[in-house]
Design an enzyme around this catalytic site. Structure first.
Site, PDB file in Angstrom:
ATOM      1  N   ASN A 109     -15.861  23.353 -21.432  1.00 59.91           N
ATOM      2  CA  ASN A 109     -14.021  23.426 -21.006  1.00 59.91           C
ATOM      3  C   ASN A 109     -13.405  23.260 -20.196  1.00 59.91           C
ATOM      4  OD1 ASN A 109     -15.039  21.679 -23.465  1.00 59.91           O
ATOM      5  ND2 ASN A 109     -14.169  22.545 -25.085  1.00 59.91           N
ATOM      6  N   THR A 154      21.151  -0.661   7.804  1.00 57.00           N
ATOM      7  CA  THR A 154      21.791  -0.704   6.511  1.00 57.00           C
ATOM      8  C   THR A 154      21.259  -2.178   5.689  1.00 57.00           C
ATOM      9  OG1 THR A 154      24.215  -0.424   6.578  1.00 57.00           O
ATOM     10  CG2 THR A 154      22.710   1.305   6.676  1.00 57.00           C
ATOM     11  N   HIS A 155      21.008  -2.510   4.061  1.00 58.42           N
ATOM     12  CA  HIS A 155      20.680  -3.654   3.946  1.00 58.42           C
ATOM     13  C   HIS A 155      20.158  -4.313   4.760  1.00 58.42           C
ATOM     14  CE1 HIS A 155      24.046  -1.736   1.639  1.00 58.42           C
ATOM     15  NE2 HIS A 155      24.568  -1.741   2.622  1.00 58.42           N
ATOM     16  N   SER A 276      -6.002 -15.768  10.658  1.00 59.48           N
ATOM     17  CA  SER A 276      -6.081 -16.983   9.470  1.00 59.48           C
ATOM     18  C   SER A 276      -7.470 -17.210   9.128  1.00 59.48           C
ATOM     19  CB  SER A 276      -5.143 -17.716   9.208  1.00 59.48           C
ATOM     20  OG  SER A 276      -5.079 -18.676   8.428  1.00 59.48           O
ATOM     21  N   LYS A 282      -2.460 -17.402  13.837  1.00 56.11           N
ATOM     22  CA  LYS A 282      -1.920 -16.363  13.023  1.00 56.11           C
ATOM     23  C   LYS A 282      -2.147 -14.464  13.425  1.00 56.11           C
ATOM     24  CE  LYS A 282      -0.863 -16.506   9.143  1.00 56.11           C
ATOM     25  NZ  LYS A 282       0.515 -15.590   8.445  1.00 56.11           N
ATOM     26  N   ASN A 284      -1.627 -11.351  11.824  1.00 52.87           N
ATOM     27  CA  ASN A 284      -1.548 -10.907  10.486  1.00 52.87           C
ATOM     28  C   ASN A 284      -1.633  -9.370  10.450  1.00 52.87           C
ATOM     29  OD1 ASN A 284      -1.059 -13.384   9.239  1.00 52.87           O
ATOM     30  ND2 ASN A 284      -2.952 -13.202   8.331  1.00 52.87           N
ATOM     31  N   GLU A 289      -0.686  -4.101   4.847  1.00 53.68           N
ATOM     32  CA  GLU A 289      -0.329  -4.931   3.514  1.00 53.68           C
ATOM     33  C   GLU A 289      -0.997  -4.009   2.945  1.00 53.68           C
ATOM     34  OE1 GLU A 289      -0.291  -9.100   4.226  1.00 53.68           O
ATOM     35  OE2 GLU A 289       0.625  -9.055   5.789  1.00 53.68           O
TER      36      GLU A 289
HETATM   37  N1  ARG Z   1     -17.995  15.982 -19.076  1.00 56.27           N
HETATM   38  C1  ARG Z   1     -16.968  16.415 -19.391  1.00 56.27           C
HETATM   39  C2  ARG Z   1     -14.846  15.883 -19.331  1.00 56.27           C
HETATM   40  O1  ARG Z   1     -15.451  15.982 -17.999  1.00 56.27           O
HETATM   41  C3  ARG Z   1     -17.271  17.798 -19.619  1.00 56.27           C
HETATM   42  C4  ARG Z   1     -16.514  19.035 -21.008  1.00 56.27           C
HETATM   43  C5  ARG Z   1     -17.584  18.957 -21.863  1.00 56.27           C
HETATM   44  N2  ARG Z   1     -16.924  18.853 -23.325  1.00 56.27           N
HETATM   45  C6  ARG Z   1     -17.196  18.754 -24.127  1.00 56.27           C
HETATM   46  N3  ARG Z   1     -17.037  19.418 -24.956  1.00 56.27           N
HETATM   47  N4  ARG Z   1     -17.831  17.541 -24.534  1.00 56.27           N
HETATM   48  O2  ARG Z   1     -14.040  16.810 -20.010  1.00 56.27           O
END
Ligand code: ARG
Length: 455
Positions: A109, A154-155, A276, A282, A284, A289
């Site tokens: 984490n 403008t506009h 085109s 054409k 384009n 775009e």
């Molecule tokens: N692949 C996970 C992500 O992108 C990694 C973290 C995973 N953590 C866990 N507690 N399962 O968030």
């Protein structure tokens, strides 16, 4: 094999495994993941949390893995759950038990939060380089066209005379703000969450500041729950990218208008236009775009992440894995749009005579005509009304203010003299607009120099 095998009796269901895995898109953070791990391992050794010799072994093997990935000698195992799993497994394959010590005092984490910050910081450099490139093209084009008189709108109605260079520099200012926003957002991105652990920090005596400094980050997060669950840096970056795309999209829209036969202010180079399949005549502006269209995609990425984050309880939730595809897509899109727009603009021909013809046909000097009367002492509101009546008379007779005979001017107001024609001359009108920020050619040259300085 997943990193979390311990309590499970069964393999993960095949389809569920694919659904859960992120390797297909997070593998692009491989180098950042390794850099983060090197910093972590070094810090663990330095703090005596793992043996220094083992820390050295881990670092050396990680460096080798990074090199081999870069050269293509080592391929990423696409069956791994994510990039973190792959790197750790590869490390352990190479150095055995020492490799298994890397994840001490760390969770995926805080690891993934760190990786994504490092990756986006690196990508921001590319984005900034692309932004600067377009800014340089704008500057060069503005130099070419600093005195090309055109109608300002403008506009979408012809309003007052400006210069093409001045019009371009408006986009220069927008892009400068985009760059400043990006730089500001990077300040908050450059903070290390490493040490937040899974959510509650860790009991090991980490030196979080040391790891952060090794990674070139400016500080460490101050709350472990926030450290792992904060994705503001993703939202901020997506917001910056969305605003940038608003600017590119507006610019693209103008290029599209300017290329139309109704305007014909600009001719795109053949290398940046398409034809085109059925209409032989054409040519384009597809590139412009597409840039306009891709803005929608980047806004969508921002909306994705706002929606993903809005209901998440603290701290980490797997929903957050969705952050990567959204922000990668937005970043890739913005960079490719900038990189395609720049040469398209660079090679475009600005049709000076057409700009001039449009400027001459739309009464864009009417304000100047009123200002002429103000100069002769008439209150502006009366001057405005008198000029409006003259414009109506011109339209009725198929004339312009330049071709309206002096007797008619005098009949409308006896303050008019022969010098009115000089006062409403288009070049004179533009040249007089010298207040700071206005389109007089001399001003434009100064603004170009100022922009060059900033780039
Ligand atoms: N692949 C996970 C992500 O992108 C990694 C973290 C995973 N953590 C866990 N507690 N399962 O968030």
């Amino acid at each position: 094999m997943p990193l979390w095998k311990g309590r499970f009796q069964k393999e993960l269901d095949k389809q569920t495994n694919d659904f859960n895995a992120s390797i297909s898109f997070d593998s692009r953070m491989a180098q950042q993941d390794i850099r983060g791990s090197i910093a972590h391992a070094t810090m663990l050794g330095r703090q005596g949390i793992i043996d220094e010799a083992e820390s050295g072994k881990i670092v050396a093997a990680l460096r080798q893995i990074a090199l081999e990935l870069e050269s293509g000698k080592l391929a990423i195992d696409r069956t791994a759950e994510d990039i973190h799993t792959f790197v750790e497994a590869e490390l352990t394959k190479r150095i055995g038990d020492s490799g298994k010590r890397l994840h001490t005092a760390r969770s995926r984490n805080d690891q993934v939060a760190l990786d994504l910050r490092l990756y986006l910081l690196d990508e921001s450099e590319k984005l900034e380089a692309s932004l600067n490139r377009l800014l340089r093209v704008i500057t060069a084009k503005a130099k070419e066209t600093y005195d090309f008189v055109m109608p300002g709108y403008t506009h979408l109605q012809r309003a007052q005379p400006i210069t093409f260079g001045h019009h371009l520099l408006a986009y220069g200012d927008m892009l400068l703000r985009d760059r400043a926003r990006l730089q500001d957002c990077k300040k908050r991105m450059a903070v290390s969450p490493l040490g937040s652990g899974a959510l509650a920090g860790t009991t090991y005596p980490l030196d979080r500041g040391f790891a952060a400094a090794q990674l070139g980050l400016t500080g460490v997060s101050s709350n472990s729950l926030d450290g792992v669950s904060d994705r503001d840096y993703v939202l901020e970056l997506l917001s910056c990218l969305s605003i940038l795309m608003v600017h590119l999209s507006r610019f693209a829209e103008e290029v599209i208008l300017w290329c139309s036969w109704e305007f014909k202010f600009v001719e795109l180079d053949d290398a940046f236009s398409t034809g085109s399949s059925i209409m032989p005549q054409k040519k384009n502006p597809d590139i412009a775009e597409l840039v306009r269209g891709k803005a929608g995609r980047v806004f969508g990425d921002l909306m994705t992440m706002l929606t993903v984050m809005k209901g998440l309880p603290l701290a980490y939730n797997k929903d957050m894995q969705e952050d990567k595809q959204a922000v990668f897509d937005a970043m890739d899109t913005a960079v490719i749009c900038l990189d395609t727009f720049a040469p398209m603009l660079e090679t475009a021909r600005v049709l000076k005579d057409n700009l001039r013809a449009a400027a001459a046909g739309g009464f864009i000097n009417a304000t100047d005509c009123a200002d002429y009367l103000v100069g002769k002492g008439l209150p502006f509101r009366d001057a405005y009304k008198c000029t409006g009546e003259l414009v109506a008379a011109c339209i009725e007779q198929g004339l312009t203010l330049e071709t309206l005979p002096l007797e008619q001017y005098k009949a409308a107001c006896d303050l008019f003299g022969e010098d009115v024609y000089q006062a409403i001359d288009l070049d004179a009108c533009v040249n007089r607009r010298t207040v700071k920020g206005a389109p007089a050619p001399a001003n434009v040259l100064r603004e170009i120099a100022a922009l060059e300085e900033k780039i």
